[in-house]
Design a protein around this motif. Structure first.
Motif, mmCIF file in Angstrom:
data_model
loop_
_atom_site.group_PDB
_atom_site.id
_atom_site.type_symbol
_atom_site.label_atom_id
_atom_site.label_comp_id
_atom_site.label_asym_id
_atom_site.label_seq_id
_atom_site.Cartn_x
_atom_site.Cartn_y
_atom_site.Cartn_z
ATOM 1 N N PHE A 247 0.834 -1.193 0.000
ATOM 2 C CA PHE A 247 0.000 0.000 0.000
ATOM 3 C C PHE A 247 0.879 1.257 0.000
ATOM 4 N N TRP A 248 0.240 2.376 -0.331
ATOM 5 C CA TRP A 248 0.898 3.680 -0.279
ATOM 6 C C TRP A 248 0.515 4.367 1.027
ATOM 7 N N SER A 249 1.478 5.007 1.668
ATOM 8 C CA SER A 249 1.202 5.722 2.903
ATOM 9 C C SER A 249 2.298 6.747 3.151
ATOM 10 N N SER A 250 1.954 7.810 3.850
ATOM 11 C CA SER A 250 2.990 8.757 4.263
ATOM 12 C C SER A 250 3.812 8.127 5.381
ATOM 13 N N ALA A 251 5.019 8.617 5.556
ATOM 14 C CA ALA A 251 5.879 8.105 6.629
ATOM 15 C C ALA A 251 5.227 8.342 7.994
ATOM 16 N N ARG A 252 4.649 9.516 8.175
ATOM 17 C CA ARG A 252 4.034 9.836 9.462
ATOM 18 C C ARG A 252 2.868 8.899 9.770
ATOM 19 N N ALA A 253 2.098 8.528 8.760
ATOM 20 C CA ALA A 253 0.959 7.643 8.980
ATOM 21 C C ALA A 253 1.418 6.252 9.402
ATOM 22 N N VAL A 254 2.497 5.760 8.819
ATOM 23 C CA VAL A 254 3.015 4.448 9.209
ATOM 24 C C VAL A 254 3.525 4.493 10.645
ATOM 25 N N ALA B 218 2.522 6.508 12.977
ATOM 26 C CA ALA B 218 1.366 6.629 13.862
ATOM 27 C C ALA B 218 0.686 5.280 14.062
ATOM 28 N N ALA B 219 0.600 4.484 12.996
ATOM 29 C CA ALA B 219 -0.007 3.160 13.106
ATOM 30 C C ALA B 219 0.810 2.270 14.036
ATOM 31 N N ALA B 220 2.126 2.361 13.935
ATOM 32 C CA ALA B 220 2.996 1.566 14.808
ATOM 33 C C ALA B 220 2.849 2.017 16.261
ATOM 34 N N ASP B 221 2.789 3.328 16.487
ATOM 35 C CA ASP B 221 2.672 3.847 17.851
ATOM 36 C C ASP B 221 1.322 3.469 18.470
ATOM 37 N N ALA B 222 0.311 3.281 17.617
ATOM 38 C CA ALA B 222 -1.015 2.902 18.105
ATOM 39 C C ALA B 222 -1.161 1.393 18.277
ATOM 40 N N GLY B 223 -0.097 0.650 17.981
ATOM 41 C CA GLY B 223 -0.157 -0.800 18.101
ATOM 42 C C GLY B 223 -0.848 -1.483 16.948
ATOM 43 N N GLU B 224 -1.046 -0.736 15.854
ATOM 44 C CA GLU B 224 -1.747 -1.289 14.692
ATOM 45 C C GLU B 224 -0.796 -1.848 13.642
ATOM 46 N N ALA B 225 0.498 -1.661 13.829
ATOM 47 C CA ALA B 225 1.493 -2.143 12.872
ATOM 48 C C ALA B 225 2.811 -2.366 13.600
ATOM 49 N N THR B 226 3.654 -3.198 13.005
ATOM 50 C CA THR B 226 4.970 -3.476 13.561
ATOM 51 C C THR B 226 6.029 -2.951 12.595
ATOM 52 N N ILE B 227 6.986 -2.214 13.115
ATOM 53 C CA ILE B 227 8.124 -1.777 12.301
ATOM 54 C C ILE B 227 9.404 -2.029 13.089
ATOM 55 N N ILE B 228 10.399 -2.570 12.416
ATOM 56 C CA ILE B 228 11.662 -2.868 13.074
ATOM 57 C C ILE B 228 12.514 -1.605 13.168
ATOM 58 N N PHE B 229 13.537 -1.665 13.981
ATOM 59 C CA PHE B 229 14.367 -0.502 14.316
ATOM 60 C C PHE B 229 14.862 0.267 13.096
ATOM 61 N N THR C 92 13.716 0.359 10.021
ATOM 62 C CA THR C 92 12.581 0.936 9.298
ATOM 63 C C THR C 92 12.047 2.160 10.033
ATOM 64 N N ARG C 93 11.930 2.076 11.338
ATOM 65 C CA ARG C 93 11.440 3.221 12.123
ATOM 66 C C ARG C 93 12.362 4.422 11.968
ATOM 67 N N ARG C 94 13.668 4.196 12.086
ATOM 68 C CA ARG C 94 14.599 5.325 11.971
ATOM 69 C C ARG C 94 14.520 5.956 10.581
ATOM 70 N N ASN C 95 14.394 5.135 9.556
ATOM 71 C CA ASN C 95 14.311 5.678 8.198
ATOM 72 C C ASN C 95 12.982 6.374 7.951
ATOM 73 N N LEU C 96 11.896 5.851 8.510
ATOM 74 C CA LEU C 96 10.608 6.521 8.378
ATOM 75 C C LEU C 96 10.638 7.884 9.058
ATOM 76 N N GLU C 97 11.276 7.968 10.226
ATOM 77 C CA GLU C 97 11.390 9.251 10.915
ATOM 78 C C GLU C 97 12.167 10.254 10.073
ATOM 79 N N ARG C 98 13.195 9.798 9.412
ATOM 80 C CA ARG C 98 13.968 10.682 8.534
ATOM 81 C C ARG C 98 13.148 11.077 7.310
ATOM 82 N N LEU C 99 12.448 10.116 6.719
ATOM 83 C CA LEU C 99 11.639 10.387 5.530
ATOM 84 C C LEU C 99 10.468 11.315 5.847
ATOM 85 N N ALA C 100 10.002 11.293 7.085
ATOM 86 C CA ALA C 100 8.885 12.151 7.479
ATOM 87 C C ALA C 100 9.256 13.631 7.456
ATOM 88 N N LEU C 101 10.540 13.923 7.369
ATOM 89 C CA LEU C 101 10.996 15.316 7.327
ATOM 90 C C LEU C 101 10.787 15.957 5.960
#
Length: 248
Positions: free
Chosen positions: A164-171, A173-184, A186-195
């Motif tokens: 699926f397509w999603s913004s970095a921030r949405a992914v 947020a889903a992980a922080d809400a317990g709705e998705a799992t992201i490994i270390f 991936t999380r660091r890269n998503l945080e960078r991409l969210a900028l």
């Protein structure tokens, strides 16, 4: 020096501009049965195959980088049915994907389908190489690439169960809400991409931070151990409590 036991791999961050808001990323949810990152959301990618390296040798140049780029192109097509770094007729993609998935080398299929590689479209973004982990260690090169016009991903039904397509921030947020799992990583890269507000912004940041291999380390900060990465490579978050970090 890279760990000789580490498995060369490649991951590609496919970005498409949204009508409003930040760019969207192509995400893959891995099947829970997968031995590495089972059930996690990841970017398309996988290990570099011998056939990828054989084609890289024919092309000349930096063999490790070229083989990783070829693997990124092949894996994105296999996993999500999206052709990046590859000029090919959209009508040919389903059959080309099927044959790649069956194990046919990409080098032998290009001419048959009138396809040509455009590996320069992949922009080096990062390189991660963990050590002292209880799972397979992958020496993974990350690339950025602009999504082809009108690209619609499809599920492979084997290694992944959702694309699926999603913004970095949405992914995130889903992980922080317990709705998705992201490994270390991936999380660091998503945080960078969210900028970034666009693919152009992401590319500019990648150029501003030359790729240096990231090997996370454990460090005690305060009363807890943290998993850490360097603070000069463009990542806004460079440490996470070890007991909260998902490593595989």
């Amino acid at each position: 020096m890279p760990d000789p036991a580490a498995i060369p791999a490649a991951t590609v961050v496919v970005m498409r501009e949204a009508e409003s808001g930040p760019p969207e990323l192509l995400m893959v949810e891995r099947a829970r049965a997968m031995s590495f990152a089972g059930g996690a959301l990841v970017f398309p990618g996988g290990r570099v195959d011998p056939e990828d390296r054989a084609l890289a040798e024919l092309l000349g140049g930096d063999q490790d980088d070229l083989a990783a780029r070829i693997a990124a192109v092949r894996e994105t097509l296999e996993e999500a049915g999206v052709a990046v770094g590859l000029d090919v007729s959209p009508n040919a993609i389903p059959e080309l994907r099927r044959r790649l998935y069956a194990g046919e080398p990409i080098g032998g299929l290009l001419a048959e389908y009138g396809a040509t590689l455009a590996l320069d479209r992949l922009v080096p973004f990062a390189r991660w190489l963990p050590e002292k982990v209880p799972h397979k260690a992958f020496d993974t090169r990350f690339y950025l690439v602009r999504a082809p016009e009108g690209a619609e991903p499809v599920v492979d039904g084997n290694e992944n169960v959702r694309v699926f397509w999603s913004s970095a921030r949405a992914v995130l947020a889903a992980a922080d809400a317990g709705e998705a799992t992201i490994i270390f990583p991936t999380r660091r890269n998503l945080e960078r991409l969210a900028l970034f507000g666009s693919f152009q912004d992401a590319t500019a940041d990648a150029i501003a931070h030359p790729v240096r291999t990231i090997t996370p380390w454990i460090e005690t900060r305060g009363d807890a151990e943290h998993l850490c990465i360097p603070d000069d490579l463009g990542y806004p978050v460079t440490a996470e409590r070890l007991d909260r970090a998902i490593r595989a």
